[in-house]
Design a protein around this motif. Structure first.
Motif, PDB file in Angstrom:
ATOM      1  N   GLN A 155      55.981  47.322  34.162  1.00  0.00           N
ATOM      2  CA  GLN A 155      54.744  47.527  33.704  1.00  0.00           C
ATOM      3  C   GLN A 155      54.723  47.729  32.161  1.00  0.00           C
ATOM      4  O   GLN A 155      53.998  47.219  31.370  1.00  0.00           O
ATOM      5  CB  GLN A 155      54.102  48.557  34.582  1.00  0.00           C
ATOM      6  CG  GLN A 155      53.923  48.058  35.858  1.00  0.00           C
ATOM      7  CD  GLN A 155      53.209  49.156  36.561  1.00  0.00           C
ATOM      8  OE1 GLN A 155      53.711  50.449  36.682  1.00  0.00           O
ATOM      9  NE2 GLN A 155      52.043  48.869  37.251  1.00  0.00           N
ATOM     10  N   ILE A 156      55.470  48.893  31.640  1.00  0.00           N
ATOM     11  CA  ILE A 156      55.505  49.121  30.304  1.00  0.00           C
ATOM     12  C   ILE A 156      55.835  47.718  29.452  1.00  0.00           C
ATOM     13  O   ILE A 156      55.288  47.776  28.427  1.00  0.00           O
ATOM     14  CB  ILE A 156      56.656  50.362  30.054  1.00  0.00           C
ATOM     15  CG1 ILE A 156      56.105  51.397  30.522  1.00  0.00           C
ATOM     16  CG2 ILE A 156      56.838  50.526  28.559  1.00  0.00           C
ATOM     17  CD1 ILE A 156      57.153  52.613  30.596  1.00  0.00           C
ATOM     18  N   PHE A 157      56.898  47.135  29.656  1.00  0.00           N
ATOM     19  CA  PHE A 157      57.319  46.020  29.211  1.00  0.00           C
ATOM     20  C   PHE A 157      56.126  44.855  29.064  1.00  0.00           C
ATOM     21  O   PHE A 157      56.061  44.386  27.821  1.00  0.00           O
ATOM     22  CB  PHE A 157      58.571  45.223  29.856  1.00  0.00           C
ATOM     23  CG  PHE A 157      59.077  44.047  28.969  1.00  0.00           C
ATOM     24  CD1 PHE A 157      59.785  44.350  27.914  1.00  0.00           C
ATOM     25  CD2 PHE A 157      58.651  42.869  29.486  1.00  0.00           C
ATOM     26  CE1 PHE A 157      60.249  42.892  27.467  1.00  0.00           C
ATOM     27  CE2 PHE A 157      59.243  41.504  28.975  1.00  0.00           C
ATOM     28  CZ  PHE A 157      59.795  41.659  27.768  1.00  0.00           C
ATOM     29  N   ILE A 158      55.565  44.482  30.132  1.00  0.00           N
ATOM     30  CA  ILE A 158      54.400  43.766  30.340  1.00  0.00           C
ATOM     31  C   ILE A 158      53.283  44.042  29.426  1.00  0.00           C
ATOM     32  O   ILE A 158      52.923  43.389  28.453  1.00  0.00           O
ATOM     33  CB  ILE A 158      53.974  43.579  31.590  1.00  0.00           C
ATOM     34  CG1 ILE A 158      55.038  42.850  32.254  1.00  0.00           C
ATOM     35  CG2 ILE A 158      52.666  42.626  31.491  1.00  0.00           C
ATOM     36  CD1 ILE A 158      54.831  42.788  34.247  1.00  0.00           C
ATOM     37  N   LEU A 159      53.079  45.326  29.381  1.00  0.00           N
ATOM     38  CA  LEU A 159      51.821  45.666  28.590  1.00  0.00           C
ATOM     39  C   LEU A 159      52.262  45.944  27.037  1.00  0.00           C
ATOM     40  O   LEU A 159      51.377  45.372  26.252  1.00  0.00           O
ATOM     41  CB  LEU A 159      51.326  47.442  28.994  1.00  0.00           C
ATOM     42  CG  LEU A 159      50.629  47.270  30.191  1.00  0.00           C
ATOM     43  CD1 LEU A 159      50.555  48.899  30.771  1.00  0.00           C
ATOM     44  CD2 LEU A 159      49.456  46.678  30.090  1.00  0.00           C
ATOM     45  N   ALA A 160      53.486  46.222  26.642  1.00  0.00           N
ATOM     46  CA  ALA A 160      54.007  46.113  25.277  1.00  0.00           C
ATOM     47  C   ALA A 160      53.843  44.805  24.731  1.00  0.00           C
ATOM     48  O   ALA A 160      53.462  44.563  23.678  1.00  0.00           O
ATOM     49  CB  ALA A 160      55.304  47.051  25.363  1.00  0.00           C
ATOM     50  N   VAL A 161      54.461  43.906  25.423  1.00  0.00           N
ATOM     51  CA  VAL A 161      54.353  42.498  25.019  1.00  0.00           C
ATOM     52  C   VAL A 161      52.952  41.894  24.679  1.00  0.00           C
ATOM     53  O   VAL A 161      52.946  41.519  23.862  1.00  0.00           O
ATOM     54  CB  VAL A 161      55.362  41.619  25.967  1.00  0.00           C
ATOM     55  CG1 VAL A 161      55.179  40.060  25.479  1.00  0.00           C
ATOM     56  CG2 VAL A 161      56.634  42.056  25.830  1.00  0.00           C
ATOM     57  N   ALA A 162      52.199  42.016  25.660  1.00  0.00           N
ATOM     58  CA  ALA A 162      50.934  41.539  25.925  1.00  0.00           C
ATOM     59  C   ALA A 162      50.173  42.524  24.540  1.00  0.00           C
ATOM     60  O   ALA A 162      49.275  41.597  23.958  1.00  0.00           O
ATOM     61  CB  ALA A 162      50.178  41.817  27.025  1.00  0.00           C
ATOM     62  N   ILE A 163      50.295  43.459  24.521  1.00  0.00           N
ATOM     63  CA  ILE A 163      49.510  44.233  23.354  1.00  0.00           C
ATOM     64  C   ILE A 163      49.916  43.661  21.892  1.00  0.00           C
ATOM     65  O   ILE A 163      49.111  43.537  20.924  1.00  0.00           O
ATOM     66  CB  ILE A 163      49.467  45.579  23.597  1.00  0.00           C
ATOM     67  CG1 ILE A 163      48.940  46.468  24.749  1.00  0.00           C
ATOM     68  CG2 ILE A 163      49.309  46.129  22.154  1.00  0.00           C
ATOM     69  CD1 ILE A 163      49.167  47.781  24.998  1.00  0.00           C
TER      70      ILE A 163
ATOM     71  N   VAL B 128      53.607  33.035  26.532  1.00  0.00           N
ATOM     72  CA  VAL B 128      54.028  34.051  26.881  1.00  0.00           C
ATOM     73  C   VAL B 128      53.669  34.723  28.342  1.00  0.00           C
ATOM     74  O   VAL B 128      54.105  35.442  29.073  1.00  0.00           O
ATOM     75  CB  VAL B 128      53.609  35.037  25.818  1.00  0.00           C
ATOM     76  CG1 VAL B 128      53.992  36.772  25.834  1.00  0.00           C
ATOM     77  CG2 VAL B 128      54.418  34.738  24.369  1.00  0.00           C
ATOM     78  N   ALA B 129      52.231  34.640  28.533  1.00  0.00           N
ATOM     79  CA  ALA B 129      51.511  35.040  29.598  1.00  0.00           C
ATOM     80  C   ALA B 129      52.170  34.533  30.904  1.00  0.00           C
ATOM     81  O   ALA B 129      52.314  35.176  31.837  1.00  0.00           O
ATOM     82  CB  ALA B 129      50.066  34.677  29.561  1.00  0.00           C
ATOM     83  N   GLY B 130      52.775  33.175  31.002  1.00  0.00           N
ATOM     84  CA  GLY B 130      53.364  32.879  32.141  1.00  0.00           C
ATOM     85  C   GLY B 130      54.813  33.275  32.442  1.00  0.00           C
ATOM     86  O   GLY B 130      54.850  33.685  33.457  1.00  0.00           O
ATOM     87  N   VAL B 131      55.438  33.824  31.284  1.00  0.00           N
ATOM     88  CA  VAL B 131      56.734  34.561  31.532  1.00  0.00           C
ATOM     89  C   VAL B 131      56.444  35.929  32.171  1.00  0.00           C
ATOM     90  O   VAL B 131      57.024  36.360  33.050  1.00  0.00           O
ATOM     91  CB  VAL B 131      57.597  34.537  30.374  1.00  0.00           C
ATOM     92  CG1 VAL B 131      58.772  35.577  30.671  1.00  0.00           C
ATOM     93  CG2 VAL B 131      57.897  33.254  29.765  1.00  0.00           C
ATOM     94  N   LEU B 132      55.478  36.617  31.563  1.00  0.00           N
ATOM     95  CA  LEU B 132      55.035  38.018  32.054  1.00  0.00           C
ATOM     96  C   LEU B 132      54.730  37.786  33.368  1.00  0.00           C
ATOM     97  O   LEU B 132      54.855  38.855  34.152  1.00  0.00           O
ATOM     98  CB  LEU B 132      53.921  38.559  31.077  1.00  0.00           C
ATOM     99  CG  LEU B 132      54.321  38.797  29.565  1.00  0.00           C
ATOM    100  CD1 LEU B 132      53.167  39.267  28.947  1.00  0.00           C
ATOM    101  CD2 LEU B 132      55.605  39.713  29.666  1.00  0.00           C
ATOM    102  N   GLU B 133      53.722  36.873  33.981  1.00  0.00           N
ATOM    103  CA  GLU B 133      53.369  36.857  35.254  1.00  0.00           C
ATOM    104  C   GLU B 133      54.521  36.634  35.991  1.00  0.00           C
ATOM    105  O   GLU B 133      54.492  37.159  37.146  1.00  0.00           O
ATOM    106  CB  GLU B 133      52.686  35.699  35.337  1.00  0.00           C
ATOM    107  CG  GLU B 133      51.842  35.299  36.692  1.00  0.00           C
ATOM    108  CD  GLU B 133      50.935  36.119  37.046  1.00  0.00           C
ATOM    109  OE1 GLU B 133      50.448  36.754  38.275  1.00  0.00           O
ATOM    110  OE2 GLU B 133      50.495  37.418  36.169  1.00  0.00           O
ATOM    111  N   GLY B 134      55.758  35.898  35.740  1.00  0.00           N
ATOM    112  CA  GLY B 134      56.972  35.646  36.501  1.00  0.00           C
ATOM    113  C   GLY B 134      57.545  37.003  36.583  1.00  0.00           C
ATOM    114  O   GLY B 134      58.311  37.467  37.714  1.00  0.00           O
ATOM    115  N   ILE B 135      57.526  37.716  35.587  1.00  0.00           N
ATOM    116  CA  ILE B 135      58.286  39.118  35.785  1.00  0.00           C
ATOM    117  C   ILE B 135      57.426  40.060  36.539  1.00  0.00           C
ATOM    118  O   ILE B 135      58.053  40.714  37.581  1.00  0.00           O
ATOM    119  CB  ILE B 135      58.332  39.780  34.313  1.00  0.00           C
ATOM    120  CG1 ILE B 135      59.309  38.958  33.423  1.00  0.00           C
ATOM    121  CG2 ILE B 135      58.872  40.995  34.321  1.00  0.00           C
ATOM    122  CD1 ILE B 135      59.079  39.214  31.855  1.00  0.00           C
TER     123      ILE B 135
END
Length: 291
Positions: free
Chosen positions: A140-148, A201-208
């Motif tokens: 969760q931290i990784f996803i939020l950090a990359v998105a922000i 980027v969003a696609g990879v984050l969704e996969g994670i």
């Protein structure tokens, strides 16, 4: 309980924002609803998966970078194949063209990767952090950090760079921008590159996040991103960023307290009310003139 659901909502909303920003950028410059944007998001997820599977030891950062570059190239191809050649004299023609691209990309993905759900391998070591009643995972931290970081980078690019100013000028008026010496066609291509890269980027984050992807995932995100764009205001990039987070929180809270079956219903009830009573969105629609 509430704090935990807010964290989950932030994670979902971050993904919505990344896809919706692309919608908003393209609409702001071209007044075009780019329906194929959800499939670009899906292609980005599969490219990230293939990088992880094909290159042993490849980090998730390499997968994200590869997805960004690949979807940016896909955005350029869509611009020259399905957008630029289509006459603007017929308002529905570009829209239908992007719907055609949606069908093509989805069928390509089905034929290349198969029509079933595919597992996304674990790329981040799962670690749980307990902050009082709230539990946050390293994923969760990784996803939020990359998105922000992605959203902040885009905002800085649009606000502080010369090309960013050109994009803003073009979104106001193609004719005025051209008179000021701005290459409008170049701006359109750059806009598609930025929007498509963020979708990758969003696609990879969704996969994670879900540990699985499917060739049909693009449609759901395309619809939700369209809702976010309307919620934040057409052509309003900061509005899309905030509205995506807001929608994610609303959906998670609805599922937690009213039931999962009410999640989408509540979302679209909000959309209908918004269109009835505030059609310009929560943060206002940017008025643009196309040449």
């Amino acid at each position: 309980m509430l704090a935990q659901q807010l964290i989950n909502g932030l994670m979902l909303g971050a993904s919505y924002s990344l896809v919706a920003i692309g919608y908003t950028l393209i609409f702001g410059v071209l007044r075009l609803l780019h329906f194929a944007h959800g499939e670009v998001f899906m292609i980005g997820a599969f490219i990230g998966l293939q990088i992880v599977l094909s290159f042993a030891g490849a980090s998730i950062y390499v997968a994200i970078l590869g997805a960004m570059l690949s979807t940016a190239l896909l955005g350029v191809i869509i611009t020259y194949v399905a957008v630029r050649p289509v006459s603007n004299r017929y308002p529905l023609a570009p829209l239908i063209s992007t719907i055609g691209v949606t069908i093509v990309l989805q069928n390509v993905a089905i034929n290349v990767f198969g029509g079933e759900q595919v597992a996304f391998p674990e790329t981040i070591k799962p670690v749980l952090y307990h902050l009082g009643p709230v539990t946050i995972s390293s994923v969760q931290i990784f996803i939020l950090a990359v998105a922000i970081v992605s959203m902040a980078g885009l905002w800085l690019f649009i606000e502080r760079t010369r090309m960013g100013r050109a994009i803003r000028a073009t979104s106001e008026s193609h004719e005025t921008a051209a008179l000021l010496g701005i290459n409008v066609n170049r701006v359109i291509v750059i806009t598609f590159i930025l929007a498509s890269a963020l979708a990758g980027v969003a696609g990879v984050l969704e996969g994670i996040k879900n540990s699985a992807i499917t060739p049909f995932m693009g449609l759901e995100f395309a619809i939700k991103a369209l809702v976010v764009m309307l919620l934040g205001g057409l052509g309003n990039v900061p509005g899309a960023m905030v509205a995506g987070i807001l929608l994610g929180i609303i959906e998670i809270l609805t599922a937690a307290y009213l039931g999962a079956s009410m999640r989408d219903l509540f979302t679209f009830v909000i959309l209908i009310l918004l269109l009835l009573y505030r059609p310009t969105g929560l943060f206002g629609t940017r008025t643009i003139e196309a040449s």
